[in-house]
Design a protein around this motif. Structure first.
Motif, short mmCIF file in Angstrom:
data_model
loop_
_atom_site.label_atom_id
_atom_site.label_comp_id
_atom_site.label_asym_id
_atom_site.label_seq_id
_atom_site.Cartn_x
_atom_site.Cartn_y
_atom_site.Cartn_z
N VAL A 1 -3.93 15.07 -4.50
CA VAL A 1 -4.82 15.42 -5.76
C VAL A 1 -5.68 16.68 -5.33
CG1 VAL A 1 -7.11 14.63 -6.82
CG2 VAL A 1 -5.39 13.03 -6.34
N MET A 2 -6.18 16.83 -3.99
CA MET A 2 -6.83 18.32 -3.67
C MET A 2 -5.93 19.39 -3.95
SD MET A 2 -8.96 16.92 -0.54
CE MET A 2 -9.65 18.69 -0.24
N PHE A 3 -4.61 19.14 -3.58
CA PHE A 3 -3.61 20.14 -3.37
C PHE A 3 -3.33 20.57 -5.03
CE2 PHE A 3 0.83 21.70 -3.81
CZ PHE A 3 0.34 23.02 -3.05
N ALA A 4 -3.18 19.44 -6.02
CA ALA A 4 -3.07 19.90 -7.25
C ALA A 4 -4.11 20.52 -8.02
CB ALA A 4 -2.70 18.54 -8.02
N SER A 5 -5.26 19.91 -7.80
CA SER A 5 -6.54 20.73 -8.33
C SER A 5 -6.45 22.22 -7.93
CB SER A 5 -7.81 19.98 -8.17
OG SER A 5 -7.94 19.86 -6.76
N LEU A 6 -6.36 22.44 -6.68
CA LEU A 6 -6.39 23.90 -6.03
C LEU A 6 -5.08 24.57 -6.71
CD1 LEU A 6 -7.77 25.71 -4.13
CD2 LEU A 6 -6.03 25.12 -2.27
N LEU A 7 -4.02 24.07 -6.76
CA LEU A 7 -2.98 24.70 -7.55
C LEU A 7 -3.18 25.02 -8.96
CD1 LEU A 7 0.05 25.69 -7.10
CD2 LEU A 7 0.71 23.64 -7.68
N CYS A 8 -3.76 24.00 -9.68
CA CYS A 8 -4.17 24.39 -11.07
C CYS A 8 -5.11 25.43 -11.09
CB CYS A 8 -4.59 23.11 -11.79
SG CYS A 8 -3.31 21.94 -11.99
N TRP A 9 -6.10 25.53 -10.47
CA TRP A 9 -7.18 26.51 -10.45
C TRP A 9 -6.55 27.85 -10.09
CZ3 TRP A 9 -9.27 29.76 -6.60
CH2 TRP A 9 -10.25 30.59 -6.90
N VAL A 10 -5.69 28.02 -8.87
CA VAL A 10 -5.13 29.42 -8.71
C VAL A 10 -4.20 29.89 -9.64
CG1 VAL A 10 -3.58 30.15 -6.96
CG2 VAL A 10 -5.13 28.80 -6.19
#
Length: 141
Positions: free
Chosen positions: A8-17
Motif C-alpha cells: 500500500v505504501m509503495f503503491a501510493s508513493l508510485l502513484c504520487w511519483v
C-alpha cells in the motif's frame, strides 16, 4: 501483514511519483498563459492609441482564457497605475510616462490534492496563481 502495508505504501508513493509532475506541469502552463495574457493586454492597453485597459478588453481576455480551459468567472483582474488615476477609463487615458499595472490571478484548484498522499503541506484553500506586469503608457493626446 507487513507485506500488505509495504504494498500500500509503495503503491501510493508510485502513484504520487507518476502523477505529481503532471499536475505541476499544468500549473506551469497555467502560469505561463497568465503571464502571456498580462503581457499582451499591457502591450495593447499601453500603446499610443489606448492608454487604458477597459472592461471590453477584459471580456475579450476571459474568452481567450476559455480556450485554455480556465473558468472565466474565477479570473480576477486588477488594473492600477503609478500615478493613481483610473487605468480602466477610456475617456481619461493614462498619459505617456505613467505606468499601467495589470494583475491577473486564478485559483490553484485541486492541483495539489495528490500531494496529500505523501504528507506534503498543501497551499491555502484560497491560494491563487497570479501574473503581474507593468508597462509605461505611450498615449499622447
Amino acid at each position: 501483514m507487513k507485506q500488505i502495508l509495504m504494498f500500500v505504501m509503495f503503491a501510493s508513493l508510485l502513484c504520487w511519483v507518476m502523477f505529481a509532475p503532471i499536475y505541476k506541469h499544468v500549473l506551469l502552463v497555467r502560469q505561463a498563459v497568465l503571464q502571456k495574457e498580462v503581457d499582451y493586454m499591457l502591450e495593447i492597453g499601453a500603446n499610443g492609441t489606448h492608454g487604458y485597459v477597459d472592461a471590453a478588453m477584459i471580456a475579450e481576455s476571459r474568452i481567450r482564457f476559455t480556450e485554455w480551459g480556465f473558468t472565466p468567472s474565477e479570473l480576477t483582474y486588477t488594473v492600477t497605475t503609478t500615478n493613481g488615476v483610473n487605468g480602466m477609463n477610456p475617456s481619461a487615458p493614462v498619459l505617456r510616462g505613467n505606468g499601467i499595472q495589470l494583475e491577473i490571478s486564478y485559483p490553484f484548484g485541486n492541483a495539489f490534492r495528490i500531494d496529500r498522499l505523501v504528507g506534503m503541506t498543501l497551499p491555502p484553500e484560497n491560494g491563487r496563481l497570479s501574473a503581474v506586469g507593468l508597462k509605461m503608457s505611450e498615449y499622447v493626446p
